[in-house]
Design a protein around this motif. Sequence first.
Motif, mmCIF file in Angstrom:
data_model
loop_
_atom_site.group_PDB
_atom_site.id
_atom_site.type_symbol
_atom_site.label_atom_id
_atom_site.label_comp_id
_atom_site.label_asym_id
_atom_site.label_seq_id
_atom_site.Cartn_x
_atom_site.Cartn_y
_atom_site.Cartn_z
ATOM 1 N N LEU A 66 -0.882 -0.513 -8.028
ATOM 2 C CA LEU A 66 -1.880 -1.544 -8.328
ATOM 3 C C LEU A 66 -2.652 -1.972 -7.078
ATOM 4 C CD1 LEU A 66 0.080 -3.695 -10.943
ATOM 5 C CD2 LEU A 66 -1.665 -1.952 -11.358
ATOM 6 N N LEU A 67 -2.024 -1.843 -5.910
ATOM 7 C CA LEU A 67 -2.751 -2.139 -4.670
ATOM 8 C C LEU A 67 -3.967 -1.228 -4.524
ATOM 9 C CD1 LEU A 67 0.146 -2.680 -2.078
ATOM 10 C CD2 LEU A 67 -1.199 -4.434 -3.259
ATOM 11 N N ASP A 68 -3.843 0.014 -5.016
ATOM 12 C CA ASP A 68 -4.996 0.935 -5.030
ATOM 13 C C ASP A 68 -6.196 0.288 -5.715
ATOM 14 O OD1 ASP A 68 -3.844 3.115 -3.786
ATOM 15 O OD2 ASP A 68 -3.599 4.296 -5.614
ATOM 16 N N LEU A 69 -5.943 -0.360 -6.847
ATOM 17 C CA LEU A 69 -7.040 -0.971 -7.589
ATOM 18 C C LEU A 69 -7.748 -2.021 -6.746
ATOM 19 C CD1 LEU A 69 -5.393 -1.454 -11.112
ATOM 20 C CD2 LEU A 69 -6.738 0.477 -10.261
ATOM 21 N N GLY A 70 -6.992 -2.793 -5.998
ATOM 22 C CA GLY A 70 -7.589 -3.798 -5.125
ATOM 23 C C GLY A 70 -8.445 -3.174 -4.039
ATOM 24 N N ARG A 71 -7.955 -2.081 -3.463
ATOM 25 C CA ARG A 71 -8.724 -1.417 -2.400
ATOM 26 C C ARG A 71 -9.972 -0.742 -2.960
ATOM 27 N NH1 ARG A 71 -3.404 -0.220 -0.953
ATOM 28 N NH2 ARG A 71 -3.598 1.913 -1.731
ATOM 29 N N PHE A 72 -9.854 -0.125 -4.144
ATOM 30 C CA PHE A 72 -11.045 0.469 -4.767
ATOM 31 C C PHE A 72 -12.062 -0.609 -5.122
ATOM 32 C CE2 PHE A 72 -8.494 4.338 -5.597
ATOM 33 C CZ PHE A 72 -9.387 5.285 -5.117
ATOM 34 N N GLY A 73 -11.584 -1.731 -5.653
ATOM 35 C CA GLY A 73 -12.485 -2.839 -5.962
ATOM 36 C C GLY A 73 -13.189 -3.342 -4.714
ATOM 37 N N PHE A 74 -12.431 -3.477 -3.635
ATOM 38 C CA PHE A 74 -13.014 -3.896 -2.363
ATOM 39 C C PHE A 74 -14.073 -2.882 -1.919
ATOM 40 C CE2 PHE A 74 -13.341 -3.963 2.210
ATOM 41 C CZ PHE A 74 -13.425 -5.314 2.508
ATOM 42 N N VAL B 284 -1.583 -2.763 4.934
ATOM 43 C CA VAL B 284 -1.928 -1.369 4.650
ATOM 44 C C VAL B 284 -2.755 -0.823 5.802
ATOM 45 C CG1 VAL B 284 -3.058 0.200 3.031
ATOM 46 C CG2 VAL B 284 -1.948 -1.881 2.180
ATOM 47 N N LYS B 285 -2.249 0.239 6.394
ATOM 48 C CA LYS B 285 -2.923 0.906 7.505
ATOM 49 C C LYS B 285 -3.689 2.095 6.926
ATOM 50 C CE LYS B 285 -0.213 3.136 10.313
ATOM 51 N NZ LYS B 285 0.699 3.532 11.394
ATOM 52 N N PHE B 286 -4.959 2.221 7.304
ATOM 53 C CA PHE B 286 -5.749 3.335 6.767
ATOM 54 C C PHE B 286 -6.700 3.870 7.812
ATOM 55 C CE2 PHE B 286 -8.544 -0.227 6.030
ATOM 56 C CZ PHE B 286 -9.836 0.277 6.022
ATOM 57 N N SER B 287 -7.257 5.042 7.520
ATOM 58 C CA SER B 287 -8.245 5.623 8.421
ATOM 59 C C SER B 287 -9.332 6.327 7.629
ATOM 60 C CB SER B 287 -7.585 6.604 9.396
ATOM 61 O OG SER B 287 -7.182 7.765 8.730
ATOM 62 N N PHE B 288 -10.408 6.553 8.305
ATOM 63 C CA PHE B 288 -11.485 7.388 7.793
ATOM 64 C C PHE B 288 -11.151 8.811 8.224
ATOM 65 C CE2 PHE B 288 -13.176 3.212 7.792
ATOM 66 C CZ PHE B 288 -14.199 3.174 6.871
ATOM 67 N N THR B 289 -11.512 9.770 7.379
ATOM 68 C CA THR B 289 -11.230 11.163 7.712
ATOM 69 C C THR B 289 -12.482 12.015 7.509
ATOM 70 O OG1 THR B 289 -10.471 11.642 5.460
ATOM 71 C CG2 THR B 289 -8.790 10.993 7.067
ATOM 72 N N SER B 290 -12.522 13.103 8.240
ATOM 73 C CA SER B 290 -13.579 14.107 8.084
ATOM 74 C C SER B 290 -12.893 15.450 7.868
ATOM 75 C CB SER B 290 -14.463 14.157 9.334
ATOM 76 O OG SER B 290 -13.755 14.767 10.408
ATOM 77 N N LYS B 291 -13.672 16.497 7.744
ATOM 78 C CA LYS B 291 -13.072 17.824 7.577
ATOM 79 C C LYS B 291 -12.278 18.231 8.823
ATOM 80 C CE LYS B 291 -17.194 20.252 9.104
ATOM 81 N NZ LYS B 291 -18.219 21.220 8.808
ATOM 82 N N ASN B 292 -12.521 17.546 9.940
ATOM 83 C CA ASN B 292 -11.807 17.831 11.188
ATOM 84 C C ASN B 292 -10.593 16.934 11.409
ATOM 85 O OD1 ASN B 292 -13.739 19.817 11.929
ATOM 86 N ND2 ASN B 292 -15.114 18.179 12.560
ATOM 87 N N GLY B 293 -10.324 16.027 10.472
ATOM 88 C CA GLY B 293 -9.162 15.148 10.624
ATOM 89 C C GLY B 293 -9.561 13.682 10.684
ATOM 90 N N LEU C 195 -7.484 3.214 -17.015
ATOM 91 C CA LEU C 195 -8.313 2.234 -17.723
ATOM 92 C C LEU C 195 -8.540 0.990 -16.860
ATOM 93 C CD1 LEU C 195 -6.957 2.506 -21.382
ATOM 94 C CD2 LEU C 195 -9.083 3.446 -20.427
ATOM 95 N N ARG C 196 -7.519 0.534 -16.189
ATOM 96 C CA ARG C 196 -7.682 -0.607 -15.278
ATOM 97 C C ARG C 196 -8.623 -0.238 -14.136
ATOM 98 N NH1 ARG C 196 -1.389 -2.232 -14.506
ATOM 99 N NH2 ARG C 196 -1.196 -3.747 -16.169
ATOM 100 N N PHE C 197 -8.471 0.992 -13.631
ATOM 101 C CA PHE C 197 -9.333 1.476 -12.553
ATOM 102 C C PHE C 197 -10.804 1.410 -12.976
ATOM 103 C CE2 PHE C 197 -11.614 5.124 -10.733
ATOM 104 C CZ PHE C 197 -11.513 4.839 -9.377
ATOM 105 N N VAL C 198 -11.109 1.929 -14.148
ATOM 106 C CA VAL C 198 -12.489 1.927 -14.648
ATOM 107 C C VAL C 198 -12.988 0.489 -14.807
ATOM 108 C CG1 VAL C 198 -13.935 2.509 -16.644
ATOM 109 C CG2 VAL C 198 -12.331 4.190 -15.729
#
Length: 173
Positions: free
Chosen positions: A53-61, A129-138, A5-8
């Motif tokens: 809850l950090l997920d919510l911040g990243r999704f909002g961003f 938070v360290k993140f990356s973009f991914t494709s079907k190849n990694g 619900l918070r996500f939505v």
Amino acid sequence: MYPYLRFVRVIISKRFKSKKDFNSQEEDTINLMVMPQDIDPFLELNNGRYVTLLDLGRFGFGVNVDITKFLKENNWSLTITGTFNNYRHRLRLFQRFQLKTKILGYDENWFYFFQKAVRNNKTYMASLVKFSFTSKNGIVLPKKVVEAMGENYDPTKIDDWVKDFTKNQLFKK
């Protein structure tokens, strides 16, 4: 359970805000309250729930920078590859706080978010938070992502303190 619900609420509210540039140094903010499902036996926000809850911040961003369009155009996705969290103060049941999220930049291998939980201008928790973009190849390296954004690639812009964290990661390539 995931806070759907918070996500939505976050997604819908961000859709109607003016959009920002992905590389903007502005913080994106969402307002939250510690709810009964968030607490531990000490009646404070559970450390595991902070991470959720950090997920919510990243999704909002992500909504604020319209990342979905960019991901679809390139047939990419995003994944979190690591976090470093610091907890300093307790958030108690029903206390309101703000979750602030911003992009710090990238190096040769990863992108970085900085997120913090703030109440009355005091930081209660902070996370790199360290993140990356991914494709079907990694994993898609930042050079390719930045070029796809039409930006100039410069991995040297990241602050030294962020570089220091990546030197000490648990999993080496």
